[in-house]
Scaffold this active site. Structure first.
Site, mmCIF file in Angstrom:
data_model
loop_
_atom_site.group_PDB
_atom_site.id
_atom_site.type_symbol
_atom_site.label_atom_id
_atom_site.label_comp_id
_atom_site.label_asym_id
_atom_site.label_seq_id
_atom_site.Cartn_x
_atom_site.Cartn_y
_atom_site.Cartn_z
ATOM 1 N N SER A 199 18.563 2.814 18.602
ATOM 2 C CA SER A 199 19.166 3.258 17.351
ATOM 3 C C SER A 199 19.404 4.752 17.342
ATOM 4 O O SER A 199 20.171 5.239 16.510
ATOM 5 C CB SER A 199 18.305 2.861 16.149
ATOM 6 O OG SER A 199 16.979 2.689 16.489
ATOM 7 N N HIS A 248 24.115 -2.040 19.394
ATOM 8 C CA HIS A 248 23.151 -1.743 18.332
ATOM 9 C C HIS A 248 23.250 -2.763 17.199
ATOM 10 O O HIS A 248 24.228 -2.776 16.449
ATOM 11 C CB HIS A 248 23.406 -0.318 17.802
ATOM 12 C CG HIS A 248 22.414 0.124 16.781
ATOM 13 N ND1 HIS A 248 22.741 0.969 15.750
ATOM 14 C CD2 HIS A 248 21.094 -0.152 16.631
ATOM 15 C CE1 HIS A 248 21.661 1.194 15.016
ATOM 16 N NE2 HIS A 248 20.652 0.522 15.527
ATOM 17 N N GLU A 266 27.107 -2.496 16.628
ATOM 18 C CA GLU A 266 27.898 -1.385 17.158
ATOM 19 C C GLU A 266 27.941 -1.494 18.681
ATOM 20 O O GLU A 266 26.882 -1.587 19.322
ATOM 21 C CB GLU A 266 27.252 -0.054 16.770
ATOM 22 C CG GLU A 266 27.225 0.176 15.281
ATOM 23 C CD GLU A 266 26.450 1.429 14.883
ATOM 24 O OE1 GLU A 266 26.913 2.132 13.982
ATOM 25 O OE2 GLU A 266 25.384 1.693 15.478
ATOM 26 N N ASN A 303 24.687 4.711 10.987
ATOM 27 C CA ASN A 303 23.699 5.703 10.550
ATOM 28 C C ASN A 303 24.331 7.063 10.276
ATOM 29 O O ASN A 303 23.813 7.845 9.478
ATOM 30 C CB ASN A 303 22.567 5.837 11.575
ATOM 31 C CG ASN A 303 21.601 4.668 11.473
ATOM 32 O OD1 ASN A 303 21.523 4.008 10.435
ATOM 33 N ND2 ASN A 303 20.896 4.384 12.547
HETATM 34 N N1 LIG Z 1 13.312 -2.505 14.044
HETATM 35 C C1 LIG Z 1 14.494 -2.115 13.620
HETATM 36 O O1 LIG Z 1 14.796 -2.124 12.416
HETATM 37 C C2 LIG Z 1 15.546 -1.679 14.609
HETATM 38 C C3 LIG Z 1 16.902 -1.673 14.216
HETATM 39 C C4 LIG Z 1 17.872 -1.324 15.161
HETATM 40 C C5 LIG Z 1 17.494 -0.954 16.439
HETATM 41 N N2 LIG Z 1 16.163 -0.948 16.779
HETATM 42 C C6 LIG Z 1 15.850 -0.583 18.165
HETATM 43 O O2 LIG Z 1 15.539 -1.778 18.882
HETATM 44 C C7 LIG Z 1 14.529 -1.524 19.868
HETATM 45 C C8 LIG Z 1 13.352 -2.450 19.632
HETATM 46 O O3 LIG Z 1 12.859 -2.284 18.337
HETATM 47 P P1 LIG Z 1 11.849 -3.334 17.681
HETATM 48 O O4 LIG Z 1 11.688 -2.939 16.268
HETATM 49 O O5 LIG Z 1 12.252 -4.715 18.013
HETATM 50 O O6 LIG Z 1 10.508 -2.971 18.478
HETATM 51 P P2 LIG Z 1 9.155 -3.810 18.577
HETATM 52 O O7 LIG Z 1 8.073 -2.817 18.722
HETATM 53 O O8 LIG Z 1 9.087 -4.838 17.488
HETATM 54 O O9 LIG Z 1 9.311 -4.601 19.976
HETATM 55 C C9 LIG Z 1 9.408 -3.959 21.207
HETATM 56 C C10 LIG Z 1 9.011 -4.966 22.286
HETATM 57 O O10 LIG Z 1 9.321 -4.392 23.546
HETATM 58 C C11 LIG Z 1 8.264 -4.679 24.442
HETATM 59 N N3 LIG Z 1 8.299 -3.679 25.495
HETATM 60 C C12 LIG Z 1 7.947 -2.384 25.419
HETATM 61 N N4 LIG Z 1 8.172 -1.779 26.598
HETATM 62 C C13 LIG Z 1 8.675 -2.711 27.440
HETATM 63 C C14 LIG Z 1 9.134 -2.692 28.783
HETATM 64 N N5 LIG Z 1 9.104 -1.567 29.503
HETATM 65 N N6 LIG Z 1 9.610 -3.830 29.318
HETATM 66 C C15 LIG Z 1 9.650 -4.966 28.599
HETATM 67 N N7 LIG Z 1 9.227 -5.047 27.316
HETATM 68 C C16 LIG Z 1 8.755 -3.929 26.748
HETATM 69 C C17 LIG Z 1 7.024 -4.662 23.588
HETATM 70 O O11 LIG Z 1 5.981 -5.418 24.197
HETATM 71 C C18 LIG Z 1 7.526 -5.296 22.292
HETATM 72 O O12 LIG Z 1 7.357 -6.702 22.305
HETATM 73 C C19 LIG Z 1 14.232 -0.036 19.764
HETATM 74 O O13 LIG Z 1 15.036 0.649 20.675
HETATM 75 C C20 LIG Z 1 14.626 0.288 18.330
HETATM 76 O O14 LIG Z 1 14.953 1.645 18.160
HETATM 77 C C21 LIG Z 1 15.197 -1.310 15.908
#
Ligand SMILES: NC(=O)c1ccc[n+]([C@@H]2O[C@H](COP(=O)([O-])OP(=O)(O)OC[C@H]3O[C@@H](n4cnc5c(N)ncnc54)[C@H](O)[C@@H]3O)[C@@H](O)[C@H]2O)c1
Length: 508
Positions: free
Chosen positions: A124, A145, A157, A195
């Protein structure tokens, strides 16, 4: 639910958290083969179970046949190792938001997949080119995204980094559109599209508060009820958490090289330090009992006073409606400002004090009513720096007589709704000006990603491009703040008298 006209692909999803499992669900139900991998043992399996559980609800509700569900189930799996992603057409990562970890993952993925496999990041806030830079084939790397929750937020996106190929953009766009979401294409710039476009609501809302114009509840009420936002900026900040939002605000400002439009408010840091994050800490701009917001103090306006003499500026744009409402409330309209108990002005972009001075009115008897917000929805009553309590209460009582809520604010160029909406339109015009996204993509991304009732440029068009320009120029003149300087995109379209939705002419 399932798309018939998209070629089924084999997709890899890395990261099985909140976003990853939503991505698995979206593409599984669109008919693709999906493999999920997560570094935490068992996490991928749980995400697949979760996604299938969500899709299975469609069977319970009769939207999906049991056979169709079984066909989906047969195509979704978890893998224990990254090597299980070999042979994928597209891999989407949704792991932790950490550049070093993401770069490591991209490098590792390139050793597993074919050179033609598209690699996408759900980041993000990171620069996609920073991930592509560690790849031998950066042309197949892009951002993809999604928003949370993925299946319900119907936009994604597609971020084209500098070396991303048009083919990669096309593959991802078709994939997203085929799953029933809207793919919008955006440049690899801070905040991407959604954003970036969403900055105006927060920065301007905070500015209004900083200037002591109105309380957070008043700002939210005017924008929700008067302008049509689902939530006001302070309600949104409490929902997201100020600890998270403050970082986004600071990061976008930094990444845009201190562009004044995105200047964060100094009100934020002390609140973060004090733990006033919002819902999650029970206190933010509002206080909460669990998930329920505690009601603020009830404010009832004064009773209307029949026979009060009121003068309305002849040039006021909402004069007829205002005159009808005030007469209905018992006011006696007069043409003589010198004899009136209350003088009402309706400035665009300016404040009540300037309007009083320009018209030679007695500022202690002058108030302003926002001509932008429809009188039937909510009325914003602005005081001058000198308005007396008597003049305020007379105007307030009359405006509130028919039960429509009234928000009383201190002197502010552009009231609340004008300055916030003009800022949002101006930011969208700047996005178009910089070629970050097309007009059509800006409009859809904002409606779907931010839930605004209109796309920002269509909103500007409804208010009137010339009017938006007038608001911005007056705001800039009265505050001296360069954040209101109008985008050349807007200025040119107003000069030519064309719609704000007019894209640049395609030149050969
Ligand atoms: N949560 C939101 O609202 C949101 C919205 C848009 C984008 N994002 C982006 O999406 C991505 C994930 O966010 P999320 O909220 O799902 O995170 P999260 O913490 O819920 O999940 C992340 C997962 O990735 C795994 N992980 C971490 N490092 C790893 C690796 N090297 N290899 C494999 N797995 C690995 C973790 O074990 C975990 O299960 C981030 O880049 C975040 O910025 C999040």
């Amino acid at each position: 639910m399932t798309s018939n006209n998209v070629k089924p692909l084999t997709l890899g999803v890395v990261g099985a958290g909140a976003m990853g499992r939503g991505i698995v669900q979206l593409f599984a139900q669109a008919g693709h083969r999906v493999r999920c991998f997560d570094a935490a043992p068992g996490a991928a399996g749980k995400a697949v179970e979760f996604a299938l559980g969500m899709i299975g609800r469609g069977v319970e509700k009769g939207r999906l046949s049991a056979e169709a569900f079984e066909a989906i189930r047969a195509k979704v799996s978890a893998c224990d190792e990254i090597a299980g992603l070999a042979g994928c057409d597209v891999v989407i990562e949704a792991i932790v938001e950490d550049l070093a970890v993401k770069r490591q993952l991209f490098a590792a993925l390139e050793d597993v997949v074919e050179p033609t496999t598209v690699l996408a990041s759900n980041t993000s806030s990171l620069t996609v080119a920073d991930m592509a830079a560690v790849c031998r084939h950066p042309s197949r790397v892009a951002g993809l995204h999604f928003f949370n929750p993925v299946p319900l937020m119907k936009v994604a996106e597609v971020i084209a980094a500098l070396r991303t190929s048009p083919q990669t953009v096309q593959t991802l766009s078709e994939l997203v559109n085929g799953a029933g979401h809207r793919a919008v294409v955006t440049a690899d710039q801070p905040g991407f599209l959604v954003n970036h476009a969403g900055r105006g609501l927060y920065t301007e809302g905070l500015r209004v508060l900083e200037e002591q114009v109105a309380s957070p509840a008043d700002v939210d009420d005017v924008l929700r009820e008067g302008a049509g936002f689902r939530m006001g900026p302070f309600e949104l900040l409490d929902l997201t958490g100020l600890d998270v939002s403050s970082k986004v605000m600071a990061s976008i400002y930094e990444q845009f090289q201190h562009e004044p439009r995105f200047r964060p408010s100094s009100l934020v840091a002390p609140r973060v330090a004090a733990g006033l994050f919002g819902r999650k800490t029970g206190e933010g701009w509002y206080t909460y009992d669990g998930d329920t917001r505690r009601a603020g103090p009830a404010r009832t306006g004064p009773a209307p006073r029949a026979g009060a003499a009121v003068w309305i500026a002849p040039q006021a744009s909402g004069r007829a409606g205002l005159a009808a409402q005030l007469s209905g409330a018992g006011a006696r309209l007069t043409d003589d400002a010198a004899q009136a108990e209350v003088c009402i002005v309706q400035p665009w972009g300016g404040d009540a004090s300037h309007a009083a001075a320009e018209l030679g009115l007695d500022a202690s008897r002058t108030v302003a009513v926002d001509p932008l917000v429809p009188l039937a929805l909510r009325r914003t009553l602005m005081l001058t720096a000198l308005t007396s309590a008597a003049a305020r209460d007379t105007a307030w009582g009359l405006l509130a007589a028919d039960g429509v809520p009234v928000t009383v604010i201190n002197d502010s160029p552009g009231f609340i709704a004008q300055r916030v909406l003009a800022t949002i339109v101006n930011i969208a015009a700047h996005i178009a000006q910089r070629g970050i996204a097309s007009v059509a993509d800006i409009e859809d991304a904002v409606k779907l990603g931010l839930g605004y009732p209109h796309g920002p440029l269509a909103w500007g068009e409804r208010i009137g491009g010339a009017r938006i320009l007038e608001i911005l120029r007056t705001l800039q003149a009265q505050t001296g703040d360069p954040r209101y300087r109008p985008s050349p995109w807007l200025v040119r379209r107003v000069a030519l008298g064309v719609s704000l939705l007019t894209p640049e002419a395609a030149r050969a």
